[in-house]
Design a protein around this motif. Structure first.
Motif, short mmCIF file in Angstrom:
data_model
loop_
_atom_site.label_atom_id
_atom_site.label_comp_id
_atom_site.label_asym_id
_atom_site.label_seq_id
_atom_site.Cartn_x
_atom_site.Cartn_y
_atom_site.Cartn_z
N ARG A 5 37.33 22.42 31.45
CA ARG A 5 37.18 23.93 30.98
C ARG A 5 38.50 24.71 31.67
NH1 ARG A 5 34.56 29.27 31.92
NH2 ARG A 5 34.46 30.03 29.94
N LYS A 6 39.64 25.26 30.82
CA LYS A 6 40.45 25.65 31.54
C LYS A 6 40.51 27.47 30.87
CE LYS A 6 43.19 22.48 32.93
NZ LYS A 6 43.52 22.23 34.45
N ILE A 7 40.46 28.28 32.03
CA ILE A 7 40.52 29.77 31.76
C ILE A 7 41.71 30.21 31.27
CG2 ILE A 7 39.73 31.97 32.42
CD1 ILE A 7 37.23 29.99 32.11
N TYR A 320 50.14 28.14 41.12
CA TYR A 320 48.87 27.97 41.92
C TYR A 320 47.76 28.31 41.05
CZ TYR A 320 45.80 28.74 45.79
OH TYR A 320 44.73 28.66 46.66
N CYS A 321 47.54 29.37 40.36
CA CYS A 321 46.73 29.45 39.44
C CYS A 321 46.42 28.60 38.57
CB CYS A 321 46.68 31.18 38.99
SG CYS A 321 46.49 32.34 40.10
N TYR A 322 47.18 28.10 37.80
CA TYR A 322 47.31 26.98 36.84
C TYR A 322 46.54 25.56 37.46
CZ TYR A 322 48.72 24.05 33.02
OH TYR A 322 48.62 23.05 32.04
N GLU A 323 47.06 25.53 38.70
CA GLU A 323 46.48 24.28 39.37
C GLU A 323 44.84 24.28 39.42
OE1 GLU A 323 48.49 23.82 42.95
OE2 GLU A 323 50.41 22.90 41.79
N LYS A 324 44.58 25.42 39.50
CA LYS A 324 43.25 26.10 39.82
C LYS A 324 42.33 26.11 38.62
CE LYS A 324 43.66 25.87 44.48
NZ LYS A 324 43.22 24.94 45.47
N GLY A 325 43.11 25.88 37.31
CA GLY A 325 42.34 26.17 36.03
C GLY A 325 42.39 27.50 35.21
N PHE A 326 43.54 28.48 35.87
CA PHE A 326 43.66 29.71 35.43
C PHE A 326 45.02 29.84 34.87
CE2 PHE A 326 39.99 29.88 38.38
CZ PHE A 326 38.95 30.61 37.55
N THR A 327 45.23 30.45 33.73
CA THR A 327 46.60 30.61 33.21
C THR A 327 46.84 32.00 33.15
OG1 THR A 327 46.60 28.55 31.91
CG2 THR A 327 48.09 30.44 31.34
N ILE A 328 47.99 32.44 33.85
CA ILE A 328 48.24 33.89 33.63
C ILE A 328 49.83 33.97 32.95
CG2 ILE A 328 46.97 34.72 35.37
CD1 ILE A 328 49.66 34.69 37.35
#
Length: 382
Positions: A5-7, A320-328
């Protein structure tokens, strides 16, 4: 098997459910079979129901492509000879509509306003009064580049008072904010499956007034593939797209529609509002400044100013966020340093709480000061 799951906090495509993803795994079928034609018929009716339209008065037409194809289709298909388009332009996506007019050499005018402000209804009324040959008024419901919510009901009322039709880009509000097509003075609206319906990229659709659509057969034919009446006529005669549809993507859309009606309009909008409020709280706690006044926002897209900090680097915090599963996602205001956080997709408040934990950790690792520098509250002008 569950999918990782990616947010996605970008403005589309949106986070999807596993059931929508797996709906694409179906036996191969020719899209000309009666079974598939019946599937398409139900989808068309459901798309009208979402905006509270009467299927006798309104219809929907589907195309292969992203949301921009629906913009292209409405602008090139609905303008009679000798008439003009008025584009209410206060953002990147209404500016895109003007670019489409340029490419087709369509006669158009722009009522241009700042990207961080609401349109001036008196100015729109003035332009309409001075140009009685305006046939089509085009506006964007939620300017996705900023998150500003435009007064489409009032704009549509002005259009109708001046004998023009109202065409609204609802790509980033359809199936999220409640829309009542008739009461909102909308003659045609549009969206794409990968946003509010939380389905897959590849299908877009126009929902509109059946009588006006049928009258558009007399408009000049400016495109072969992207002609609204031709596609509508083929659907009415054969129950299917004129050209080959993305079959598996259609099955995902069907599942997404099923899940939309199971959740219900009110509960779904309440969920998006929870997500939006969690975004506001998280930004406030970190001292980040929003670009658009809260009362002007759509509740779906928040545009955020970069902090005045030499250690800030958008690409670094994105990665950094992408590696943790969050896309901004970057902002879309010319000359302004901004990024966006969006309340779209199959996410809820808890996902945003976890995001800000990650985001805050990333800022600290970068050495960005918290609360963020340059985070004074926006003034009354913007």
């Amino acid at each position: 098997m569950p999918v990782e799951r990616k947010i996605l906090l970008n403005p589309g495509p949106a986070t999807t459910t596993d059931t929508v993803k797996y709906a694409q795994i179906v036996p191969d079928i020719c899209p000309r079979e009666k079974e598939f034609v019946g599937l398409m018929r139900g989808i068309r009716d459901d798309l009208v129901r979402i905006v509270h339209g009467d299927t006798e008065e309104y219809t929907s037409v589907l195309f292969c492509g992203s949301g921009t194809i629906a913009m292209d289709i409405c602008l090139n298909s609905l303008l009679p000879s000798g008439k003009k388009i008025l584009i209410v332009n206060n953002g990147a996506y209404s500016a895109r509509a003007a670019e489409i007019c340029e490419y087709y050499h369509l006669p158009y005018l722009e009522a241009r306003f700042p990207k961080d402000a609401l349109p001036d209804l008196e100015e729109i009324a003035r332009v309409l009064k001075e140009n009685p040959d305006i046939e089509l008024v085009y506006s964007t419901h939620n300017e996705t580049g900023t998150g500003i919510l435009n007064p489409i009901r009032e704009i549509g009322d002005l259009a109708h008072k001046h004998n023009a039709i109202s065409v609204v880009d609802t790509t980033s509000t359809y199936a999220m904010r409640p829309i009542h097509i008739k009461e909102d003075n909308i003659d045609f609206c549009m969206a794409s499956a990968q946003k509010g319906l939380m389905a897959m990229t590849g299908i877009s659709y126009v929902v509109g007034n059946r009588r006006i659509l049928e009258e558009s057969k007399d408009c000049p034919k400016r495109s072969y593939y992207c002609n609204l009446y031709m596609q509508y006529e083929y659907f009415e005669k054969h129950g299917e797209m004129h050209f080959t549809p993305p079959v598996q993507t259609v099955y995902a859309l069907k599942q997404a529609l099923k899940e939309y009606f199971e959740e219900g309009e009110e509960r779904k909008w309440a969920r998006h509002q929870r997500v939006s409020e969690a975004i506001h709280r998280g930004l406030e706690a970190l001292g980040f400044q929003e670009v658009i006044r809260r009362e002007w926002q759509s509740g779906l897209v928040v545009t955020v100013k970069y902090p005045e900090d030499a250690e800030w680097d958008f690409n670094e915090i994105h990665d950094y966020c992408y590696e943790k599963g969050f896309t901004i996602y970057p902002g879309k205001i010319d000359g302004a340093q901004t990024f966006r956080l969006c309340a779209l997709g199959a996410i809820d408040e808890g996902d945003i709480v976890r995001f800000f934990q990650v985001f805050g950790d990333g800022l600290r690792k970068m050495g960005v000061k918290i609360p963020a520098a340059g985070s004074e509250v926006a003034d009354e002008e913007g």
